[in-house]
Design an enzyme around this catalytic site. Structure first.
Site, mmCIF file in Angstrom:
data_model
loop_
_atom_site.group_PDB
_atom_site.id
_atom_site.type_symbol
_atom_site.label_atom_id
_atom_site.label_comp_id
_atom_site.label_asym_id
_atom_site.label_seq_id
_atom_site.Cartn_x
_atom_site.Cartn_y
_atom_site.Cartn_z
ATOM 1 N N LYS A 50 37.982 52.829 20.146
ATOM 2 C CA LYS A 50 38.700 51.539 20.161
ATOM 3 C C LYS A 50 38.480 50.787 18.860
ATOM 4 O O LYS A 50 39.425 50.319 18.221
ATOM 5 C CB LYS A 50 38.219 50.667 21.352
ATOM 6 C CG LYS A 50 38.359 51.334 22.706
ATOM 7 C CD LYS A 50 37.870 50.442 23.833
ATOM 8 C CE LYS A 50 36.388 50.132 23.821
ATOM 9 N NZ LYS A 50 35.499 51.279 24.094
ATOM 10 N N ARG A 81 37.638 43.980 30.789
ATOM 11 C CA ARG A 81 36.776 45.063 31.258
ATOM 12 C C ARG A 81 36.528 45.004 32.745
ATOM 13 O O ARG A 81 35.798 45.850 33.264
ATOM 14 C CB ARG A 81 35.427 44.876 30.566
ATOM 15 C CG ARG A 81 35.039 45.951 29.602
ATOM 16 C CD ARG A 81 33.726 45.484 29.025
ATOM 17 N NE ARG A 81 32.961 46.519 28.450
ATOM 18 C CZ ARG A 81 33.034 46.878 27.158
ATOM 19 N NH1 ARG A 81 33.862 46.309 26.340
ATOM 20 N NH2 ARG A 81 32.246 47.826 26.724
ATOM 21 N N ARG A 117 26.739 57.258 15.554
ATOM 22 C CA ARG A 117 27.465 56.152 14.925
ATOM 23 C C ARG A 117 26.538 55.215 14.151
ATOM 24 O O ARG A 117 25.435 54.908 14.587
ATOM 25 C CB ARG A 117 28.160 55.350 16.034
ATOM 26 C CG ARG A 117 28.692 54.019 15.594
ATOM 27 C CD ARG A 117 29.550 53.395 16.652
ATOM 28 N NE ARG A 117 28.833 53.085 17.876
ATOM 29 C CZ ARG A 117 29.419 52.615 18.960
ATOM 30 N NH1 ARG A 117 30.719 52.418 18.986
ATOM 31 N NH2 ARG A 117 28.722 52.339 20.033
ATOM 32 N N ARG A 176 23.390 50.449 16.566
ATOM 33 C CA ARG A 176 23.344 49.528 17.701
ATOM 34 C C ARG A 176 22.207 49.883 18.654
ATOM 35 O O ARG A 176 21.998 51.044 18.952
ATOM 36 C CB ARG A 176 24.685 49.573 18.454
ATOM 37 C CG ARG A 176 25.742 48.730 17.786
ATOM 38 C CD ARG A 176 27.136 48.955 18.328
ATOM 39 N NE ARG A 176 27.237 48.975 19.782
ATOM 40 C CZ ARG A 176 28.404 49.077 20.424
ATOM 41 N NH1 ARG A 176 29.549 49.133 19.738
ATOM 42 N NH2 ARG A 176 28.441 49.108 21.728
ATOM 43 N N ARG A 184 26.692 53.036 30.391
ATOM 44 C CA ARG A 184 27.905 52.286 30.013
ATOM 45 C C ARG A 184 29.152 53.017 30.492
ATOM 46 O O ARG A 184 30.135 52.391 30.902
ATOM 47 C CB ARG A 184 27.946 52.085 28.486
ATOM 48 C CG ARG A 184 27.015 50.955 28.014
ATOM 49 C CD ARG A 184 26.587 51.092 26.561
ATOM 50 N NE ARG A 184 27.695 51.156 25.629
ATOM 51 C CZ ARG A 184 27.600 51.626 24.379
ATOM 52 N NH1 ARG A 184 26.422 52.057 23.929
ATOM 53 N NH2 ARG A 184 28.636 51.645 23.594
HETATM 54 P P1 AP5 Z 1 34.136 53.596 18.017
HETATM 55 O O1 AP5 Z 1 35.462 53.344 17.428
HETATM 56 O O2 AP5 Z 1 32.991 52.788 17.543
HETATM 57 O O3 AP5 Z 1 34.252 53.574 19.608
HETATM 58 P P2 AP5 Z 1 34.483 52.353 20.624
HETATM 59 O O4 AP5 Z 1 35.510 52.791 21.603
HETATM 60 O O5 AP5 Z 1 34.733 51.093 19.885
HETATM 61 O O6 AP5 Z 1 33.079 52.376 21.348
HETATM 62 P P3 AP5 Z 1 32.063 51.197 21.700
HETATM 63 O O7 AP5 Z 1 30.735 51.860 21.926
HETATM 64 O O8 AP5 Z 1 32.144 50.102 20.722
HETATM 65 O O9 AP5 Z 1 32.630 50.755 23.064
HETATM 66 P P4 AP5 Z 1 31.949 49.903 24.105
HETATM 67 O O10 AP5 Z 1 33.132 49.545 24.913
HETATM 68 O O11 AP5 Z 1 30.841 50.557 24.843
HETATM 69 O O12 AP5 Z 1 31.199 48.759 23.276
HETATM 70 P P5 AP5 Z 1 31.506 47.227 23.057
HETATM 71 O O13 AP5 Z 1 31.056 46.858 21.706
HETATM 72 O O14 AP5 Z 1 32.905 46.929 23.429
HETATM 73 O O15 AP5 Z 1 33.804 55.148 17.819
HETATM 74 C C1 AP5 Z 1 32.539 55.683 18.122
HETATM 75 C C2 AP5 Z 1 32.076 56.664 17.033
HETATM 76 O O16 AP5 Z 1 32.921 57.820 17.045
HETATM 77 C C3 AP5 Z 1 32.155 56.102 15.617
HETATM 78 O O17 AP5 Z 1 31.054 56.569 14.889
HETATM 79 C C4 AP5 Z 1 33.450 56.684 15.048
HETATM 80 O O18 AP5 Z 1 33.352 56.884 13.634
HETATM 81 C C5 AP5 Z 1 33.576 57.996 15.782
HETATM 82 N N1 AP5 Z 1 34.956 58.317 16.099
HETATM 83 C C6 AP5 Z 1 35.936 57.468 16.533
HETATM 84 N N2 AP5 Z 1 37.092 58.118 16.751
HETATM 85 C C7 AP5 Z 1 36.838 59.429 16.477
HETATM 86 C C8 AP5 Z 1 37.651 60.607 16.504
HETATM 87 N N3 AP5 Z 1 38.929 60.576 16.870
HETATM 88 N N4 AP5 Z 1 37.047 61.775 16.172
HETATM 89 C C9 AP5 Z 1 35.727 61.821 15.794
HETATM 90 N N5 AP5 Z 1 34.941 60.731 15.725
HETATM 91 C C10 AP5 Z 1 35.474 59.549 16.063
HETATM 92 O O19 AP5 Z 1 30.565 46.553 24.118
HETATM 93 C C11 AP5 Z 1 29.148 46.586 23.996
HETATM 94 C C12 AP5 Z 1 28.507 45.787 25.097
HETATM 95 O O20 AP5 Z 1 28.888 44.396 24.998
HETATM 96 C C13 AP5 Z 1 28.901 46.165 26.536
HETATM 97 O O21 AP5 Z 1 28.140 47.257 27.022
HETATM 98 C C14 AP5 Z 1 28.668 44.860 27.281
HETATM 99 O O22 AP5 Z 1 27.303 44.660 27.538
HETATM 100 C C15 AP5 Z 1 29.119 43.813 26.278
HETATM 101 N N6 AP5 Z 1 30.555 43.488 26.397
HETATM 102 C C16 AP5 Z 1 31.508 43.678 25.438
HETATM 103 N N7 AP5 Z 1 32.710 43.294 25.880
HETATM 104 C C17 AP5 Z 1 32.532 42.842 27.145
HETATM 105 C C18 AP5 Z 1 33.407 42.328 28.148
HETATM 106 N N8 AP5 Z 1 34.725 42.215 27.920
HETATM 107 N N9 AP5 Z 1 32.881 41.974 29.331
HETATM 108 C C19 AP5 Z 1 31.551 42.075 29.569
HETATM 109 N N10 AP5 Z 1 30.658 42.558 28.684
HETATM 110 C C20 AP5 Z 1 31.147 42.946 27.473
HETATM 111 MG MG MG Z 2 33.684 49.263 19.690
#
Ligand code: AP5
Ligand code: MG
Length: 214
Positions: free
Chosen positions: A13, A88, A127, A161, A172
């Site tokens: 994402k 979410r 990552r 992270r 997660r």
């Molecule tokens: P990346 O693009 O970083 O993946 P992502 O989908 O953004 O993954 P996240 O871990 O950020 O998602 P998340 O939903 O768990 O975390 P968030 O920050 O939202 O890609 C990952 C890796 O793969 C990178 O190294 C990239 O280079 C590589 N990659 C990408 N695409 C690729 C491809 N096609 N091929 C190969 N490699 C690839 O949330 C974190 C925490 O915050 C949550 O757990 C929660 O506690 C809180 N939080 C955030 N939002 C909310 C909400 N709305 N409600 C409640 N709590 C929330």
């Molecule tokens: Mg992300």
């Protein structure tokens, strides 16, 4: 144009949102990034959120929806929004409808990145990002062009992270399946969901998303 990028942790994402910002001048609204900024700044929201995030649990619907509301207030209506990691829960999906109406906006696409969960653990545990500008990298899939130097800003400081351990990632994913996946049928009924194969190379995924937005 306003879109939601939906998919489990590591689906890509954030990676794809950064591309959309560059290609289409849209704005990335990542609640994860906003919460990490709040933790770093030590704000009351950050203090509350830190332990929850480190455990891979969800922060309250109200907190994240207030963060989104503030961003939508600050940005112009003419700039498209990419909702990354929000909504979410079913509660957040309802709140988002209210916020979009309040700000005179509407949702054009929900893009679901379909991925194989086992591959995601490798993606997430490898990552890292630039500590200065936030550009994202990966030990195997996306290394900086010059080792140890950020492509974007030249910084030599990188960070990982605290919630990117295998155990927390698996938790997660479970939270994604139980809390987040159930919001999809509601959007499907509206006919705005498109699925993209998130297992392709980063550029291929970007191409598929660009085709949807064209
Ligand atoms: P990346 O693009 O970083 O993946 P992502 O989908 O953004 O993954 P996240 O871990 O950020 O998602 P998340 O939903 O768990 O975390 P968030 O920050 O939202 O890609 C990952 C890796 O793969 C990178 O190294 C990239 O280079 C590589 N990659 C990408 N695409 C690729 C491809 N096609 N091929 C190969 N490699 C690839 O949330 C974190 C925490 O915050 C949550 O757990 C929660 O506690 C809180 N939080 C955030 N939002 C909310 C909400 N709305 N409600 C409640 N709590 C929330
Ligand atoms: Mg992300």
């Amino acid at each position: 144009m306003d879109i939601i990028l939906l998919g489990p942790p590591g689906a890509g994402k954030g990676t794809q949102a950064q591309r959309l910002v560059e290609h289409h001048g849209m704005r990335q609204l990542s609640t994860g990034d906003m919460l990490r900024a709040a933790v770093k700044a030590g704000t009351p929201v950050g203090i509350k959120a830190k332990a929850i995030m480190d455990a891979g649990e969800l922060v309250s619907d109200e907190i994240v929806s207030e963060l989104i509301d503030a961003e939508l207030t600050a940005m112009g209506k003419e700039t498209g929004a990419i909702f990354d990691g929000y909504p979410r829960t079913e509660g957040q999906a309802e709140m988002l409808d209210g916020l979009l109406a309040k700000h005179g906006r509407s949702l054009d696409h929900v893009i679901e990145l379909e991925v194989n969960e086992d591959a995601l653990v490798e993606r997430i545990t490898g990552r890292f990002s630039c500590a200065n500008c936030g550009a994202g990298y990966h030990d195997t899939f996306k290394q900086p062009k010059v080792e140890g130097v950020c492509d974007e800003c030249g910084s030599t400081e990188f960070k990982r992270r605290p919630d990117d351990t295998e155990e927390t990632v698996r938790h997660r994913m479970q939270v994604y399946r139980s809390e987040t996946a159930p919001i999809l049928p509601g959007y499907e009924k509206r006919g705005i969901v498109t699925r993209v194969d998130g297992m392709g190379a980063i550029d291929e995924v970007t191409g598929a998303i660009d085709a949807i937005l064209a």
